[in-house]
Scaffold this motif. Structure first.
Motif, short mmCIF file in Angstrom:
data_model
loop_
_atom_site.label_atom_id
_atom_site.label_comp_id
_atom_site.label_asym_id
_atom_site.label_seq_id
_atom_site.Cartn_x
_atom_site.Cartn_y
_atom_site.Cartn_z
N ASN A 1 -4.79 3.97 -14.66
CA ASN A 1 -3.84 4.60 -15.59
C ASN A 1 -2.39 4.42 -15.16
OD1 ASN A 1 -3.76 6.22 -13.37
ND2 ASN A 1 -4.48 8.08 -14.39
N TYR A 2 -2.16 3.79 -14.00
CA TYR A 2 -0.83 3.47 -13.50
C TYR A 2 0.08 4.70 -13.45
CZ TYR A 2 -2.50 -1.24 -14.08
OH TYR A 2 -3.25 -2.38 -14.00
N SER A 3 -0.49 5.71 -12.84
CA SER A 3 0.28 6.93 -12.58
C SER A 3 -0.13 7.45 -11.21
CB SER A 3 0.00 7.99 -13.66
OG SER A 3 -1.38 8.32 -13.68
N PRO A 4 0.76 8.15 -10.51
CA PRO A 4 0.43 8.65 -9.16
C PRO A 4 -0.84 9.48 -9.16
CG PRO A 4 2.77 8.90 -9.62
CD PRO A 4 2.14 8.47 -10.91
N GLU B 1 4.51 1.20 -16.20
CA GLU B 1 3.41 0.59 -15.48
C GLU B 1 3.92 -0.43 -14.46
OE1 GLU B 1 3.54 1.03 -18.64
OE2 GLU B 1 1.78 2.18 -19.26
N LEU B 2 4.94 -1.18 -14.84
CA LEU B 2 5.49 -2.18 -13.91
C LEU B 2 6.10 -1.51 -12.69
CD1 LEU B 2 7.10 -4.65 -16.46
CD2 LEU B 2 5.12 -5.09 -15.01
N VAL B 3 6.79 -0.41 -12.90
CA VAL B 3 7.35 0.32 -11.76
C VAL B 3 6.24 0.80 -10.83
CG1 VAL B 3 8.63 2.38 -11.07
CG2 VAL B 3 9.42 1.01 -13.02
N GLN B 4 5.13 1.30 -11.42
CA GLN B 4 4.00 1.75 -10.59
C GLN B 4 3.35 0.58 -9.86
OE1 GLN B 4 3.02 5.13 -10.20
NE2 GLN B 4 2.00 4.09 -8.48
N PRO C 1 1.92 8.66 -4.02
CA PRO C 1 2.84 7.78 -4.76
C PRO C 1 2.12 6.63 -5.47
CG PRO C 1 3.02 7.40 -2.41
CD PRO C 1 2.17 8.62 -2.58
N MET C 2 0.97 6.17 -4.92
CA MET C 2 0.29 5.04 -5.54
C MET C 2 -0.68 5.54 -6.61
SD MET C 2 -1.04 6.00 -2.50
CE MET C 2 -2.62 6.51 -1.78
N SER C 3 -1.13 4.59 -7.43
CA SER C 3 -2.10 4.92 -8.46
C SER C 3 -3.51 4.70 -7.93
CB SER C 3 -1.87 4.08 -9.71
OG SER C 3 -2.10 2.71 -9.45
N GLN C 4 -4.50 4.98 -8.78
CA GLN C 4 -5.90 4.95 -8.35
C GLN C 4 -6.37 3.57 -7.97
OE1 GLN C 4 -7.60 8.00 -8.25
NE2 GLN C 4 -9.05 6.82 -7.01
N SER C 5 -5.73 2.53 -8.47
CA SER C 5 -6.20 1.17 -8.19
C SER C 5 -5.98 0.78 -6.72
CB SER C 5 -5.47 0.16 -9.09
OG SER C 5 -4.08 0.17 -8.84
N VAL C 6 -5.02 1.40 -6.03
CA VAL C 6 -4.71 1.01 -4.65
C VAL C 6 -5.89 1.26 -3.72
CG1 VAL C 6 -3.21 1.46 -2.68
CG2 VAL C 6 -2.24 1.24 -4.97
N PRO C 7 -6.45 2.50 -3.65
CA PRO C 7 -7.63 2.67 -2.77
C PRO C 7 -8.81 1.83 -3.21
CG PRO C 7 -7.23 4.66 -4.07
CD PRO C 7 -6.04 3.78 -4.24
N HIS C 8 -8.97 1.63 -4.53
CA HIS C 8 -10.08 0.79 -5.00
C HIS C 8 -9.90 -0.65 -4.55
CE1 HIS C 8 -11.04 3.81 -8.47
NE2 HIS C 8 -11.41 4.25 -7.28
N ILE C 9 -8.68 -1.16 -4.65
CA ILE C 9 -8.42 -2.54 -4.21
C ILE C 9 -8.67 -2.65 -2.71
CG2 ILE C 9 -6.60 -4.26 -3.86
CD1 ILE C 9 -7.56 -4.22 -6.67
#
Length: 847
Positions: A478-481, A580-583, A514-522
């Motif tokens: 969702n590209y939100s913290p 989304e780009l900023v995130q 600060p990061m979105s959910q995709s960071v731990p998944h990646i």
């Protein structure tokens, strides 16, 4: 009791007695009296039944009446007696009737029981009859058996006589019978030995008998039969092992796999005991799971230790042994060896020929390998248990031929595999296949060289698979913290991703990463990729340093090619907005910082020290920087595109005589949009690193947006399709530029020094001031001077705009030539235009 019975019968018929009294009263009286006197009642001591008591009472009554009539000679004494007797009879008849009614049910039951007894009696009669019949039949069988015994006794006497006659021939017959039994039991080698004994020892003793001559004549035929049968058994054996070679190979590979698993389990236990601990909780959990799995492997090994099968348990090699011995005894061993080797080479060619669809499933590869292993396990067994049938040179030649064919087949079929799981299973099969045959003494180095070729293909399939995984993660984000409301959620996130921020830890809940959910998944998926890559590197008989280097290279490919490509494609997608780009920029920063933890992760699972000189480094720094620069560029591009969309809504009346007195609606909407966009940057994390990064992006985006807006507005004034512009339109345009300048001076993004952002509109401001003030004399006089008031105004730009205003003046002032002021202004415009053209021509000549 007979007398009592007769009395009872009579007393039961009172009507008969009445008739008798009417006929002959006196005679009846005398008869009754005589009968009573002669009647002997039972002694009272013997009264045991109600009937006895009844008769006793009757006796007393009659006796009393009799005595009275006998001793008392009174008138009518007979009549009185009879009356009493009748009364007594009636009373007793009543009692008898009561008694009969009382015993009636018993009588009925007795009759019923009697009927049942009659039925049972009939059954008993039938059974007795049947028993009698069976006794008769048994007697007949006994008679028959007796006759058989008699016949057997006669035969026994005859046999005894025959045995006495054949005692001389008995050893010969026994040996020949033994020969027949050996032939029936397919013990042909023993049968040949028995033939030799018969010919050399037993036949000379009874050679004068005809049966001996027949036996002697039959022995050569038996030898030929044995030779043919043994060869037929050998053919059946060859056909059987061809059909069951996959089962033999499967068992051999399973044993090799169990032995290897046992060795790995011991090695892993030592590594867990003396190796390094994982930094991440997830990794420690994974290690604990592996320890449990290894313990299960050891337990299964202990359970299955007693069930280990060998090739002798699966295959009956007796046909080969028999045939070899038989041909040796017959002196034709060379023929047998040539035939065996020729047939086995044919079978080897059939085994090495794969099915066309072998590459589709792992079962196809497994059948192919098990058949080959089964073939060479049989050959190895024949090599060690026989002498000369199979030689080491023969098996080496056969193996080299097979190995070349196997490598060519695997190289061709593995190229069709697109599933990494299938490629990994193929690798495991090849390793087990190689280890199995290596255990039997066959060289397999070329197979491990082939695995390095397959490893590159496996990495490619992994990269394609993880490209899809990354795309799915980006699609679901969702590209939100990441919001967290409790300590448990905070620990869950930090267990998946190595995030450390003391300032965030001090904040109270709820708070946000600060990061979105995709960071731990990646991050998790990159580690899963490393695990998947490590699975292929295991069991390749390579050092830990080589495995570490392979893991780092494959991980670099994942980061620089696959993940980078997915990030760039994500950034360029139309639906990805500025927020989304900023995130994404923030996410790439965190992923870049996590690369050092990935290096530690690889170091831990390979047990290679980080101080190793030739250790390959991960290229995540450049990968995520490139993605971040692309995202920043996309922010600037999308922001400019949004500005263009607003500007396209502009609807200026370029011929208006007076301005509206307020800025245009489209421009105010645009400025509000820009304020909301740049407001996003104020909500970014306050950490110094993030603030510096986000501040730089925000400042660059804001400066780019203002410059693009200024350029777009300038192009709108100088558009070639715009032929005429009135002074009122210029004044209205000036109001819009003033709003732009106010927006720039309001510091929409902190960090600009002074009026740096306002300088984006300096070209427009000086151009509009020149036309609004009509200060051409100053412009022309100071042109080219560094301190010129209108330094940013290009003569060509001023000329283009002035010509558009000149045409408007001519059109709207048809009668201006009759007014002196208008004529003077028109002359001034023409003079300025002439001078501007001279400046433009001078600039072109100078250029």
């Amino acid at each position: 009791m007979d007398a009592a019975s007769s009395i009872t019968v009579r007393s039961g018929r009172p009507g008969a007695y009445g008739a008798m009294l009417e006929e002959d009263t006196d005679q009846t009286y005398e008869n009754v009296l005589a009968e009573i006197q002669s009647f002997e009642l039972p002694i009272e001591a013997t009264l045991r039944t109600p009937e006895d008591k009844f008769w006793m009472d009757l006796w007393k009554t009659i006796s009393s009446a009799t005595n009275m009539s006998v001793y008392d000679d009174q008138p009518n004494s007979h009549k009185k007696f009879m009356e009493k007797l009748d009364a007594c009879i009636r009373n007793h008849d009543k009692e008898i009737e009561k008694m009969c009614n009382f015993h009636h049910q018993g009588f009925v039951d007795a009759i019923t029981e009697l009927l049942k007894v009659r039925t049972d009696a009939e059954k008993l009669k039938v059974q007795v009859t049947d028993t009698n019949r069976r006794f008769q039949d048994a007697g007949k069988e006994m008679i028959v058996q007796t006759e058989d015994i008699i016949r057997c006794r006669i035969q026994q006497r005859n046999i005894t006589t025959v045995v006495e006659k054949l005692q001389l021939c008995l050893p010969v017959l026994e040996m020949y019978s033994k020969l027949k039994e050996q032939m029936s039991a397919k013990r042909y080698y023993s049968a040949l030995k028995t033939m030799e004994q018969l010919e050399n020892v037993y036949f000379p003793r009874v050679s004068q008998y005809r049966f001996c001559q027949l036996m002697i004549e039959n022995l050569p035929k038996l030898r030929e039969d044995i030779k043919e049968i043994s060869m037929s058994d050998l053919k059946d054996f060859l056909e059987s092992i061809r059909k069951h070679s996959d089962k033999i190979g499967e068992t051999a590979m399973k044993q090799a796999q169990q032995q290897k698993a046992f060795s790995i389990a011991l090695q892993k236990q030592n590594n867990v005991k003396f190796g390094k601990n994982m930094y991440i909780n997830h990794d420690r959990i994974t290690e604990e799971k592996r320890e449990i799995i290894l313990r299960h492997i050891l337990e299964e090994e202990d359970e299955n230790e007693e069930e280990v099968l060998t090739v002798q348990d699966l295959v009956d090699f007796s046909p080969v042994y028999r045939c070899l011995h038989i041909y040796s005894v017959l002196g034709d061993e060379e023929t047998f060896e040539n035939y065996y080797r020729k047939q086995r080479k044919k079978q080897a060619r059939l085994v090495l020929q794969p099915q066309s669809s072998m590459h589709e499933t792992v079962d196809g590869y497994r059948r192919y390998f098990t058949q080959i292993v089964g073939f060479f396990v049989v050959e190895d067994h024949i090599l060690h248990v026989t002498q000369g049938l199979v030689t080491r040179a023969y098996t080496d030649e056969l193996w080299n031929m097979a190995l070349s064919k196997i490598i060519a087949v695997l190289r061709a079929h593995s190229s069709y595999c697109t599933d990494p799981d299938l490629v990994l299973e193929l690798k495991n099969l090849i390793v087990i296949f190689a280890d199995t045959l290596q255990g039997y003494g066959f060289p397999v180095n070329r197979l491990f060289d082939l695995l390095f070729e397959i490893r590159d293909q496996y990495n490619e399939t992994l990269l394609k698979k993880w490209a899809g995984v990354f795309r799915d993660i980006f699609e679901e984000d969702n590209y939100s913290p990441i919001p967290i409301v409790s300590e448990e959620e905070y620990k869950i996130v930090t267990s998946k991703f190595p995030f450390q921020d003391p300032d965030l830890e001090k904040q109270s809940f709820p708070k946000k990463f600060p990061m979105s959910q995709s960071v731990p998944h990646i991050y998790i998926q990159v580690k899963e990729f490393i695990y998947a890559s490590l699975k292929f590197s295991e069991s390749l008989h390579r050092s830990s340093t080589e495995i570490d280097d392979m893991l780092r290279k494959s991980t670099n490919l994942l980061l620089t090619r696959t993940l980078n490509s997915c990030l760039l494609n994500l950034i360029r997608k139309p639906h990805i907005g500025l927020t989304e780009l900023v995130q994404i920029i923030i996410n790439t920063t965190h992923l870049e910082q996590a690369c050092k933890y990935l290096e530690d992760f690889i170091t831990n699972i390979t047990n290679i020290s980080q101080e190793t000189v030739h250790t390959t480094r991960l290229y995540g720094l450049s990968t995520f920087k490139d993605a971040r620069h692309a995202a920043e560029g996309e922010i600037y591009t999308k922001l400019n595109q949004k500005i263009d969309e607003f500007v396209q809504l502009a609807d200026y009346d370029w011929t208006m005589s007076e301005p509206d007195g307020r800025a245009s609606g489209y421009l105010m909407d645009l400025i509000n949009f820009l304020r909301s966009i740049f407001q996003v940057f104020t909500h970014l994390p306050t950490n110094n690193d993030y603030a510096a990064m986000s501040g730089k992006v925000a400042q660059t985006a804001c400066m780019s947006a203002c410059q693009h807006l200024s350029t777009t507005l300038m192009q709108m004034l100088l558009d070639s399709e715009l032929k005429q512009i009135s002074m009122g339109a210029v004044q209205q345009f000036n109001l819009d530029v003033i709003q732009c300048e106010l927006f720039a001076s309001s510091e929409p993004v902190p960090g600009f020094q002074g009026d740096t952002l306002q300088l984006a509109f300096i070209d427009l401001r000086q151009l509009l001031d020149l036309f609004m003030v009509w200060d051409w004399s100053t412009y022309l006089a100071d042109y080219g001077q560094p301190a010129s008031k209108y330094l940013r105004v290009n003569p060509n730009t001023a000329l283009t705009l002035l010509e558009k205003m000149k045409d408007t003046s001519k059109k709207n002032n048809i009668f201006a030539q009759f007014r002196k002021n208008d004529r003077d202004k028109q002359k001034l415009i023409e003079t300025v235009v002439k001078q501007l053209r001279n400046l433009v021509n001078g600039m072109s000549q100078h250029t």
